[in-house]
Design an enzyme around this catalytic site. Sequence first.
Site, PDB file in Angstrom:
ATOM      1  N   CYS A   8       3.849   3.743  10.303  1.00  0.00           N
ATOM      2  CA  CYS A   8       5.137   3.808  11.017  1.00  0.00           C
ATOM      3  C   CYS A   8       5.099   4.994  11.975  1.00  0.00           C
ATOM      4  O   CYS A   8       4.635   6.077  11.602  1.00  0.00           O
ATOM      5  CB  CYS A   8       6.220   4.008   9.949  1.00  0.00           C
ATOM      6  SG  CYS A   8       7.848   4.177  10.630  1.00  0.00           S
ATOM      7  N   GLU A  55       0.153  -1.065  11.409  1.00  0.00           N
ATOM      8  CA  GLU A  55       0.776  -2.071  10.543  1.00  0.00           C
ATOM      9  C   GLU A  55       1.632  -3.003  11.390  1.00  0.00           C
ATOM     10  O   GLU A  55       2.283  -2.577  12.345  1.00  0.00           O
ATOM     11  CB  GLU A  55       1.642  -1.334   9.511  1.00  0.00           C
ATOM     12  CG  GLU A  55       2.230  -2.231   8.460  1.00  0.00           C
ATOM     13  CD  GLU A  55       3.020  -1.433   7.412  1.00  0.00           C
ATOM     14  OE1 GLU A  55       2.505  -0.413   6.916  1.00  0.00           O
ATOM     15  OE2 GLU A  55       4.156  -1.834   7.122  1.00  0.00           O
TER      16      GLU A  55
HETATM   17  C1  LIG Z   1       3.743   0.287  13.654  1.00  0.00           C
HETATM   18  C2  LIG Z   1       5.113   0.748  13.989  1.00  0.00           C
HETATM   19  O1  LIG Z   1       5.562   1.774  13.500  1.00  0.00           O
HETATM   20  S1  LIG Z   1       6.084  -0.131  15.106  1.00  0.00           S
HETATM   21  C3  LIG Z   1       7.515   0.896  15.307  1.00  0.00           C
HETATM   22  C4  LIG Z   1       7.423   1.802  16.476  1.00  0.00           C
HETATM   23  N1  LIG Z   1       8.494   2.793  16.413  1.00  0.00           N
HETATM   24  C5  LIG Z   1       9.748   2.574  16.863  1.00  0.00           C
HETATM   25  O2  LIG Z   1      10.091   1.515  17.376  1.00  0.00           O
HETATM   26  C6  LIG Z   1      10.726   3.710  16.663  1.00  0.00           C
HETATM   27  C7  LIG Z   1      11.532   3.986  17.912  1.00  0.00           C
HETATM   28  N2  LIG Z   1      10.678   4.175  19.089  1.00  0.00           N
HETATM   29  C8  LIG Z   1       9.927   5.295  19.249  1.00  0.00           C
HETATM   30  O3  LIG Z   1       9.904   6.194  18.415  1.00  0.00           O
HETATM   31  C9  LIG Z   1       9.136   5.410  20.537  1.00  0.00           C
HETATM   32  O4  LIG Z   1       9.707   4.542  21.487  1.00  0.00           O
HETATM   33  C10 LIG Z   1       7.629   5.081  20.389  1.00  0.00           C
HETATM   34  C11 LIG Z   1       7.012   5.843  19.212  1.00  0.00           C
HETATM   35  C12 LIG Z   1       7.395   3.599  20.142  1.00  0.00           C
HETATM   36  C13 LIG Z   1       6.929   5.512  21.682  1.00  0.00           C
HETATM   37  O5  LIG Z   1       7.019   6.912  21.758  1.00  0.00           O
HETATM   38  P1  LIG Z   1       6.988   7.755  23.120  1.00  0.00           P
HETATM   39  O6  LIG Z   1       6.623   9.152  22.724  1.00  0.00           O
HETATM   40  O7  LIG Z   1       8.238   7.573  23.875  1.00  0.00           O
HETATM   41  O8  LIG Z   1       5.781   7.066  23.873  1.00  0.00           O
HETATM   42  P2  LIG Z   1       5.062   7.552  25.219  1.00  0.00           P
HETATM   43  O9  LIG Z   1       5.823   8.626  25.900  1.00  0.00           O
HETATM   44  O10 LIG Z   1       3.655   7.850  24.865  1.00  0.00           O
HETATM   45  O11 LIG Z   1       5.189   6.230  26.103  1.00  0.00           O
HETATM   46  C14 LIG Z   1       4.108   5.397  26.318  1.00  0.00           C
HETATM   47  C15 LIG Z   1       4.476   4.246  27.225  1.00  0.00           C
HETATM   48  O12 LIG Z   1       5.113   3.239  26.448  1.00  0.00           O
HETATM   49  C16 LIG Z   1       6.092   2.583  27.265  1.00  0.00           C
HETATM   50  N3  LIG Z   1       7.422   2.886  26.729  1.00  0.00           N
HETATM   51  C17 LIG Z   1       7.733   3.735  25.711  1.00  0.00           C
HETATM   52  N4  LIG Z   1       9.055   3.718  25.499  1.00  0.00           N
HETATM   53  C18 LIG Z   1       9.589   2.865  26.392  1.00  0.00           C
HETATM   54  C19 LIG Z   1      10.911   2.450  26.673  1.00  0.00           C
HETATM   55  N5  LIG Z   1      11.960   2.944  25.987  1.00  0.00           N
HETATM   56  N6  LIG Z   1      11.108   1.572  27.667  1.00  0.00           N
HETATM   57  C20 LIG Z   1      10.064   1.088  28.389  1.00  0.00           C
HETATM   58  N7  LIG Z   1       8.781   1.458  28.179  1.00  0.00           N
HETATM   59  C21 LIG Z   1       8.549   2.330  27.187  1.00  0.00           C
HETATM   60  C22 LIG Z   1       5.970   3.156  28.652  1.00  0.00           C
HETATM   61  O13 LIG Z   1       5.010   2.399  29.354  1.00  0.00           O
HETATM   62  C23 LIG Z   1       5.434   4.543  28.351  1.00  0.00           C
HETATM   63  O14 LIG Z   1       4.756   5.119  29.433  1.00  0.00           O
HETATM   64  P3  LIG Z   1       5.601   5.824  30.619  1.00  0.00           P
HETATM   65  O15 LIG Z   1       6.605   6.740  29.993  1.00  0.00           O
HETATM   66  O16 LIG Z   1       4.532   6.547  31.388  1.00  0.00           O
HETATM   67  O17 LIG Z   1       6.228   4.698  31.399  1.00  0.00           O
END
Ligand SMILES: CC(=O)SCCNC(=O)CCNC(=O)[C@H](O)C(C)(C)COP(=O)(O)OP(=O)(O)OC[C@H]1O[C@@H](n2cnc3c(N)ncnc32)[C@H](O)[C@@H]1OP(=O)(O)O
Length: 326
Positions: free
Chosen positions: A197, A231
Amino acid sequence: MEKQGKSIDKDQLYGILETRNVKYVQFGLEQRFPTWYGSTAYFQLSTRKLGLRDPDGRLPSRGSASSSGKKAKSFHTHPEVSEYWLDTLYVCEYCFKYTDVGKELQEHGTQCPYRFKTPGRIQYRSPELSIRKVSGSRHTLFCQCLCLFTKLFLDNKSMYFKVDHYDFYIVYDTGSKKPMAFFSKDLVSYQKNNLACILTLPPYQRRGLGTLLMDFSYKLSVRDGLISGPEQPLSPFGLVSYLKYWSTLVCFQVLEGELQGESRITAEDISKATGMRVSDVLLTLRSLECLTQNQEISLQILRQRFKNHKQYSHAFINKDLLILDN
Ligand SMILES: CC(=O)SCCNC(=O)CCNC(=O)[C@H](O)C(C)(C)COP(=O)(O)OP(=O)(O)OC[C@H]1O[C@@H](n2cnc3c(N)ncnc32)[C@H](O)[C@@H]1OP(=O)(O)O
């Protein structure tokens, strides 16, 4: 982390609620943001009061997190319970303990032990960012509170208390004691998952921290000689973030890494070079639209795509700065 697929009835999962029931999180004294999803796991279901306090009403102390309600059934939503159960959940930005009384957070903040000492062992350290490995069995309450907090931003999560079979990898600004993002990893994963996660705390999203942790999770599994991945199922934000990361990784390996110069490349070759599962490689190639009608990889299209992704590899782990346990 014990996330469940659409095929499983979400009503059977403890903690899941279809509507948001906490309106805002006051995170430390300075940050306030809305939640994304509901959670019953913080509450006693009968009273809808916060459920994990000491009997004398204080914030839970080290090692005393109750697992009350662990076996309780999920709370079924009815129209009349769609209002917020709590306007503001006050959460410590160092240790994730929580309260519904703002003054308690203020008092706790001055003496929180995690404000003075970060948990776990350092595994990566750049001038800007550090990653620490925190054992769920050693820092149980900290990890439980982190899991409870995560549920507010991830809807299909149902593990909060049984943290002792997981390690948590947490990103800090180097020199700071405030966690910004983390992922959990099973100590033993029969599916060979390298990440259970992942969460980037809302104030720190879109800064590359999720990418850094994804890359770190592959560094760990590749070091262990595994073809691996996260996962399943991924959340929508998980999927979009992984696709961006995987696209950069695939393009890089094919065009500038181990596979450069090859005239014909298969998904299996890419899997071996990256440590990604073949299914994830194919998903990535499809999203990049670089599979031909015969399902062969078009290097010409991949080269064009790489132009958009190359600059993104700055968010990857610098291998020279890893300090991994043996
Ligand atoms: C296996 C699992 O755990 S699945 C569950 C994943 N976790 C969640 O859904 C919890 C809530 N979400 C989060 O915590 C975050 O959105 C994460 C962990 C999925 C991504 O974390 P971040 O630190 O924001 O990722 P990061 O900054 O590296 O972004 C990578 C790219 O992903 C994409 N991205 C990330 N968030 C978004 C968003 N909200 N909207 C659109 N694109 C997005 C973009 O392409 C981004 O690159 P950019 O900012 O240059 O455009």
